[in-house]
Design a protein around this motif. Structure first.
Motif, PDB file in Angstrom:
ATOM      1  N   ILE A   1     -37.124  26.694  95.599  1.00  0.00           N
ATOM      2  CA  ILE A   1     -35.994  25.754  95.408  1.00  0.00           C
ATOM      3  C   ILE A   1     -36.672  24.292  94.907  1.00  0.00           C
ATOM      4  O   ILE A   1     -35.948  23.653  93.879  1.00  0.00           O
ATOM      5  CB  ILE A   1     -35.241  25.716  96.542  1.00  0.00           C
ATOM      6  CG1 ILE A   1     -34.515  26.994  96.993  1.00  0.00           C
ATOM      7  CG2 ILE A   1     -34.099  24.547  96.279  1.00  0.00           C
ATOM      8  CD1 ILE A   1     -34.057  27.213  98.466  1.00  0.00           C
TER       9      ILE A   1
ATOM     10  N   TRP B   1     -34.388  33.069  98.398  1.00  0.00           N
ATOM     11  CA  TRP B   1     -35.438  32.107  97.867  1.00  0.00           C
ATOM     12  C   TRP B   1     -36.075  31.570  98.916  1.00  0.00           C
ATOM     13  O   TRP B   1     -35.735  30.966  99.927  1.00  0.00           O
ATOM     14  CB  TRP B   1     -34.797  31.096  96.960  1.00  0.00           C
ATOM     15  CG  TRP B   1     -34.547  31.579  95.734  1.00  0.00           C
ATOM     16  CD1 TRP B   1     -33.885  32.786  95.142  1.00  0.00           C
ATOM     17  CD2 TRP B   1     -34.614  30.845  94.305  1.00  0.00           C
ATOM     18  NE1 TRP B   1     -33.802  33.026  94.047  1.00  0.00           N
ATOM     19  CE2 TRP B   1     -34.331  31.639  93.370  1.00  0.00           C
ATOM     20  CE3 TRP B   1     -35.018  29.624  94.061  1.00  0.00           C
ATOM     21  CZ2 TRP B   1     -34.107  31.252  91.886  1.00  0.00           C
ATOM     22  CZ3 TRP B   1     -34.859  29.183  92.865  1.00  0.00           C
ATOM     23  CH2 TRP B   1     -34.598  29.960  91.814  1.00  0.00           C
TER      24      TRP B   1
ATOM     25  N   GLN C   1     -38.217  28.040 100.099  1.00  0.00           N
ATOM     26  CA  GLN C   1     -37.806  26.605 100.025  1.00  0.00           C
ATOM     27  C   GLN C   1     -38.835  26.074  98.917  1.00  0.00           C
ATOM     28  O   GLN C   1     -38.160  25.119  97.952  1.00  0.00           O
ATOM     29  CB  GLN C   1     -38.222  25.800 101.377  1.00  0.00           C
ATOM     30  CG  GLN C   1     -37.565  24.292 101.225  1.00  0.00           C
ATOM     31  CD  GLN C   1     -36.062  24.330 100.765  1.00  0.00           C
ATOM     32  OE1 GLN C   1     -35.385  24.697 101.425  1.00  0.00           O
ATOM     33  NE2 GLN C   1     -36.012  23.333  99.907  1.00  0.00           N
TER      34      GLN C   1
ATOM     35  N   LYS D   1     -35.762  22.507  91.461  1.00  0.00           N
ATOM     36  CA  LYS D   1     -34.946  21.261  91.516  1.00  0.00           C
ATOM     37  C   LYS D   1     -36.040  20.196  90.711  1.00  0.00           C
ATOM     38  O   LYS D   1     -35.220  19.377  90.140  1.00  0.00           O
ATOM     39  CB  LYS D   1     -34.903  20.882  92.883  1.00  0.00           C
ATOM     40  CG  LYS D   1     -33.551  21.247  93.229  1.00  0.00           C
ATOM     41  CD  LYS D   1     -33.351  20.606  94.772  1.00  0.00           C
ATOM     42  CE  LYS D   1     -32.290  21.273  95.452  1.00  0.00           C
ATOM     43  NZ  LYS D   1     -31.920  20.528  96.844  1.00  0.00           N
TER      44      LYS D   1
ATOM     45  N   GLU E   1     -28.056  26.885  98.622  1.00  0.00           N
ATOM     46  CA  GLU E   1     -28.832  25.727  98.143  1.00  0.00           C
ATOM     47  C   GLU E   1     -29.199  25.639  96.898  1.00  0.00           C
ATOM     48  O   GLU E   1     -29.871  24.548  96.395  1.00  0.00           O
ATOM     49  CB  GLU E   1     -30.128  25.705  99.374  1.00  0.00           C
ATOM     50  CG  GLU E   1     -30.939  26.813  99.185  1.00  0.00           C
ATOM     51  CD  GLU E   1     -30.603  28.118  99.963  1.00  0.00           C
ATOM     52  OE1 GLU E   1     -31.412  28.957  99.990  1.00  0.00           O
ATOM     53  OE2 GLU E   1     -29.429  28.136 100.502  1.00  0.00           O
ATOM     54  N   LEU E   2     -29.086  26.795  95.905  1.00  0.00           N
ATOM     55  CA  LEU E   2     -29.239  26.653  94.682  1.00  0.00           C
ATOM     56  C   LEU E   2     -28.176  26.191  93.911  1.00  0.00           C
ATOM     57  O   LEU E   2     -28.232  26.047  92.595  1.00  0.00           O
ATOM     58  CB  LEU E   2     -29.610  28.127  94.201  1.00  0.00           C
ATOM     59  CG  LEU E   2     -30.800  28.889  94.625  1.00  0.00           C
ATOM     60  CD1 LEU E   2     -30.871  30.343  94.344  1.00  0.00           C
ATOM     61  CD2 LEU E   2     -31.837  27.860  94.267  1.00  0.00           C
TER      62      LEU E   2
ATOM     63  N   ASN F   1     -27.943  32.159  97.907  1.00  0.00           N
ATOM     64  CA  ASN F   1     -28.457  31.030  98.140  1.00  0.00           C
ATOM     65  C   ASN F   1     -27.762  29.698  97.755  1.00  0.00           C
ATOM     66  O   ASN F   1     -27.784  29.255  97.078  1.00  0.00           O
ATOM     67  CB  ASN F   1     -29.702  31.151  97.225  1.00  0.00           C
ATOM     68  CG  ASN F   1     -30.751  32.143  97.503  1.00  0.00           C
ATOM     69  OD1 ASN F   1     -31.512  32.507  98.373  1.00  0.00           O
ATOM     70  ND2 ASN F   1     -30.620  33.186  96.638  1.00  0.00           N
TER      71      ASN F   1
END
Length: 115
Positions: free
Chosen positions: A80, A75, A77, A84, A17-18, A15
């Motif tokens: 996430i 994960w 969205q 965040k 984006e993590l 992931n």
């Protein structure tokens, strides 16, 4: 003046984006016990934790804490976005706000039984 050692950024290959969540300074320790480099998260509570604390969260049930791996699970969205938006500092500020002033939070060094 002492030079501050640069911390190595850690990446999630499953992931990417993590990466921003993982490398946030507030998320570099377990939200529950303070262990370094947490690799698990409660995706509905928005906090990161170590493997020992993830077991405790799993035992609470998915209706309270939904645990996912930062490196093994794919994960959604919304998970996430939740992590965040919240993160460890915000989560601890909220969930620990009403603890007695003299409460000693268990640490990773206290062992699994204390957690």
């Amino acid at each position: 003046m002492l030079a501050k050692a640069k911390q190595k950024d850690i990446k999630s290959h499953a992931n990417p984006e993590l990466n921003d969540i993982i490398n946030d300074p507030d998320n570099r320790t377990c939200a529950d016990c303070g262990a370094k480099a947490p690799r698990w998260a409660s995706v509905n509570l928005g906090l990161l934790m170590c493997i020992d604390c993830s077991g405790v969260h799993r035992n609470l049930g998915v209706h309270i804490s939904t645990v996912k791996s930062l490196t093994l699970d794919k994960w959604q969205q919304k998970w996430i976005d939740t992590c965040k938006a919240i993160g460890n500092r915000c989560a601890n500020d909220y969930y620990e706000a009403r603890l007695p002033k003299d409460y000693k939070k268990p640490s990773h060094d206290d062992g699994r039984a204390a957690i």
